[in-house]
Design a protein around this motif. Structure first.
Motif, PDB file in Angstrom:
ATOM      1  N   LEU A 185      -5.828  28.718  73.069  1.00 28.33           N
ATOM      2  CA  LEU A 185      -4.906  27.964  72.232  1.00 28.33           C
ATOM      3  C   LEU A 185      -5.204  26.485  72.401  1.00 28.33           C
ATOM      4  N   GLU A 186      -5.603  25.862  71.314  1.00 28.50           N
ATOM      5  CA  GLU A 186      -5.952  24.437  71.392  1.00 28.50           C
ATOM      6  C   GLU A 186      -4.994  23.661  70.495  1.00 28.50           C
ATOM      7  N   LEU A 187      -4.249  22.726  71.098  1.00 31.67           N
ATOM      8  CA  LEU A 187      -3.169  22.073  70.346  1.00 31.67           C
ATOM      9  C   LEU A 187      -3.535  20.653  69.923  1.00 31.67           C
ATOM     10  N   PHE A 188      -3.069  20.302  68.739  1.00 36.46           N
ATOM     11  CA  PHE A 188      -3.284  18.962  68.186  1.00 36.46           C
ATOM     12  C   PHE A 188      -1.956  18.484  67.616  1.00 36.46           C
ATOM     13  N   GLY A 189      -1.648  17.224  67.827  1.00 37.45           N
ATOM     14  CA  GLY A 189      -0.380  16.732  67.292  1.00 37.45           C
ATOM     15  C   GLY A 189      -0.321  15.228  67.277  1.00 37.45           C
ATOM     16  N   PRO A 190       0.778  14.703  66.694  1.00 34.62           N
ATOM     17  CA  PRO A 190       0.921  13.245  66.667  1.00 34.62           C
ATOM     18  C   PRO A 190       1.207  12.694  68.059  1.00 34.62           C
ATOM     19  N   GLY A 191       0.942  11.422  68.244  1.00 36.13           N
ATOM     20  CA  GLY A 191       1.214  10.770  69.514  1.00 36.13           C
ATOM     21  C   GLY A 191       2.679  10.424  69.682  1.00 36.13           C
ATOM     22  N   THR A 192       3.012   9.875  70.839  1.00 38.51           N
ATOM     23  CA  THR A 192       4.414   9.643  71.182  1.00 38.51           C
ATOM     24  C   THR A 192       5.072   8.537  70.364  1.00 38.51           C
ATOM     25  N   ASP A 193       4.307   7.738  69.640  1.00 39.98           N
ATOM     26  CA  ASP A 193       4.915   6.676  68.843  1.00 39.98           C
ATOM     27  C   ASP A 193       5.410   7.184  67.497  1.00 39.98           C
ATOM     28  N   GLY A 233      -9.005  28.636  67.427  1.00 45.84           N
ATOM     29  CA  GLY A 233      -7.672  28.850  67.986  1.00 45.84           C
ATOM     30  C   GLY A 233      -6.793  27.626  67.904  1.00 45.84           C
ATOM     31  N   GLY A 234      -7.092  26.727  66.981  1.00 44.61           N
ATOM     32  CA  GLY A 234      -6.366  25.466  66.907  1.00 44.61           C
ATOM     33  C   GLY A 234      -5.024  25.584  66.207  1.00 44.61           C
ATOM     34  N   LEU A 235      -4.085  24.747  66.633  1.00 46.44           N
ATOM     35  CA  LEU A 235      -2.784  24.653  65.984  1.00 46.44           C
ATOM     36  C   LEU A 235      -2.356  23.196  66.014  1.00 46.44           C
TER      37      LEU A 235
END
Lengths: 343, 311
Positions: A185-193, A233-235
């Motif tokens: 499982l490989e996760l991608f998402g926005p940063g904390t800002d 396996g990206g999400l």
């Protein structure tokens, strides 16, 4: 999201400019003709706008998510009202409210409703405000097109993947659901800002900002697209507009809503509220006193709520409010209904 | 005494006007001094800022946490500051790049300086140097959009962002550096040494391996170390191709986050002055600086210790 929105916006700008200039020219010529315009109410309105003689400054600050809408509106508004100067800042929803409740701004943008402690801050300073929804956005979860197992995810499953407890331990799809295959499982998402990050973590982990830290975090949504696209396996997650633009490379995941149904994100499901809890309204908050005493602020608020300008919301990559919600928002402003009251 | 040689000029009366010349000299001296001072003060300024903010960072976060924690999440709610997460990624990518650049660079240097005919050398050398002129952002996209998909055809476990393709491409990027500096070192081995070897009946290969290479080893090593510190500090390729996922370990198939990639991530967002995120930036910058500084010192020491002098 912002960058993307700006990109499409700037692409659309010449056409819009030309359009506004023609409106301007039209209204000028109509005004020159004198009383003969009554049979065309739309033209009459824009003529009134252009000739209303509104002038002065409008200070706007707040969410970076709402920024593209505000910026587009401000640009067009200033063309229609050349004597006004609209300043749109980006301090994030929270930063915007700090300035707003200190009386520094007339309008504050927010990608979430105002918090109780922020209401208290405004009360203390004697700032009264009206809450106005402006558009909808739906946070869209995307996977690689090869992913044939994650058709529908529940909030609990998302929590299992994204909560701080998952850090360093949940690294395979089969840990999320035993029926899922043995696939990293490989996760991608926005940063904390990002406001999207705030909203997502709030919904998924129950606490704003509570997220695992070992995922590819980027303020540039292009990175999320590339990552998910090239990893089986990206999400990843981001605003709906971005998914719409990249449908060919990515697959969206259905989310089990509060009613227990699996709903895919679309303009319709986001607008009618069935795509929950991942769809969210975007707001702006206007200071009551500024609305009452500064004609330019009133003119701008009315401009933002004009159904014709919904096009600008679409161009910025968001979903316009349905007609009844827009009418409700308008009447709320006209009545001067104060305080926090989400639709 | 010397004045008397001139004869007709009385001592002390030879008194040309040199005030203007002296003034010009002084002004020129000040101008050159000022420009030299700018670069020195810039260095001091950078160092002072780094040290100042790093000290501020360690007042909040103990150095033990910095060195022993196993996660790197300074922007998230559960803050951890294990710098080795970033160091491991940086070191792994640098090692991969050296594994590419050492054979490629050294062998092309030997080829250019010993085997190539002047005609071939005239064509090969500029081509090699073109590699050094390619912008790193181009290398970054090359790694992301060409090398990774190619590697994925026979390495199905390879993620979209990974340390492997970033390291390989980075290795290609630093190859000209190794090749060009090593070639200089090989080239400056005196002709008499080679002639001596040939006179003893050595073949060309024996001469290269047992005479020229050992004689040039200090130059080769220093070129290599320069290339490593270039790889450690490289930003664009790793940001584009290696991802931004801080994980501890040496798995080249998954996304990792190097120190430079972290700095990019923070500066792309919004880190208000005085926050811990802001100070973290400097702590990481300081670590990066110390790493390249240590490499440079080692290189100086090595060159001095192993330089062969032939006069």
């Amino acid at each position: 999201m912002q960058r993307f929105a700006q990109k499409i916006k700037s692409a659309a700008r010449p056409a819009r400019l030309a359009y506004s200039f023609s409106i301007l020219a039209l209204s000028a010529s109509l005004a020159a003709c004198g009383g003969g315009t009554a049979e065309d109410p739309a033209a009459d309105v824009s003529a009134a706008d252009a000739d209303s003689g509104v002038s002065g400054e409008i200070q706007i600050d707040g969410s970076s998510t709402v920024f593209p809408i505000s910026e587009a509106m401000a640009e067009e508004f200033q063309i229609a009202n050349p004597d006004t100067r609209v300043t749109v800042g980006v301090s994030g929803s929270g930063g915007g409210f700090k300035k707003f409740c200190a009386g520094e701004t007339d309008i504050s943008n927010a990608s979430r409703p105002i918090k109780e402690e922020e209401v208290a801050l405004c009360d203390e300073a004697g700032i009264e405000f009206i809450e106005v929804p402006i558009a909808y956005d739906g946070i869209t979860l995307v996977t690689n097109p090869e992913n044939d197992w994650a058709q529908c995810l529940t909030v609990e499953q998302l929590n299992a993947m994204w909560s701080p407890d998952a850090e360093g331990s949940v690294e395979n799809w089969n840990q999320v659901d035993p029926e899922f295959p043995d696939e990293p499982l490989e996760l991608f998402g926005p940063g904390t800002d990002s406001g999207t990050f705030d909203y997502f973590t709030d919904e998924v982990s129950g606490e704003e900002g509570a997220s695992r830290g070992d995922y590819t975090a980027s303020e540039d949504d292009n990175v999320i697209v590339t990552g998910v696209e090239s990893t089986s396996g990206g999400l990843g997650y981001f605003g709906y507009a971005y998914y719409e633009e990249n449908q060919d490379q990515l697959k969206s995941v259905e989310i089990e809503n509060e009613a227990g149904e699996c709903v895919a994100p679309s303009r319709e499901t986001i607008a009618d509220g069935s795509y929950n809890p991942m769809s969210r309204p975007l707001y702006f908050y206007v200071q009551k006193e500024a609305y009452d005493t500064k004609p330019q602020v009133k003119a701008f608020v009315d401009y933002q709520l004009d159904a014709e300008n919904g096009e600008l919301v679409q161009e910025a990559g968001y979903i316009t409010l349905p007609d009844d919600a827009l009418a409700q928002a308008k009447s709320r402003v006209e009545e001067g209904k104060l305080g926090k009251d989400p639709i | 005494m010397t004045a008397n040689v001139k004869g007709d000029i009385a001592p002390g009366s030879w008194n040309p006007k040199r005030d203007r010349a002296r003034m010009v000299q002084t002004i020129v001296k000040i101008i050159f001094g000022a420009f030299a001072a700018i670069s020195i003060f810039t260095t001091i300024g950078i160092l002072a800022t780094l040290i100042f903010e790093t000290v501020a960072f360690f007042q909040e976060i103990s150095i033990i946490r910095f060195l022993t924690e196993t996660r790197w999440t300074p922007l998230f709610a559960s803050k951890q500051f294990g710098i080795f997460v970033l160091i491991s990624a940086t070191v792994m990518i640098a090692v991969i790049s050296v594994l590419v650049a050492l054979p490629l660079g050294l062998l092309s240097a030997i080829c250019l300086s010993e085997y190539a005919t002047p005609g071939v050398r005239k064509i090969l050398k500029p081509i090699l140097e073109i590699l050094a002129g390619v912008p790193t952002v181009v290398y970054g996209y090359f790694a992301l959009l060409t090398v990774t998909p190619f590697l994925q055809t026979f390495l199905p476990n390879l993620q979209g962002f990974n340390a492997l393709s970033a390291g390989l491409v980075l290795g290609v990027m630093i190859t000209p550096l190794v090749a060009s500096l090593s070639e200089d070192a090989l080239y400056s081995v005196p002709r008499s040494l080679k002639d001596g070897a040939y006179a003893l009946g050595a073949t060309k290969r024996e001469t290269v391996v047992s005479v020229i290479l050992p004689a040039a080893v200090s130059g080769i090593v220093s070129s290599l170390i320069l290339a490593i510190s270039r790889a450690v500090g490289e930003t664009m390729i790793v940001t584009l191709a290696a991802g931004a996922n801080p994980t501890l370990g040496f798995n080249p198939f998954v996304p990792v986050m190097t120190m430079t990639a972290f700095i990019v991530q923070i500066t792309a967002g919004d880190a208000p002055h005085g926050t811990i995120a802001y100070k973290t930036l400097f702590a990481v910058g300081m670590t990066l600086f110390l790493m390249t500084f240590a490499l440079n010192i080692f290189s100086f020491w090595f060159v001095r210790r192993f330089r062969e002098k032939y006069d």
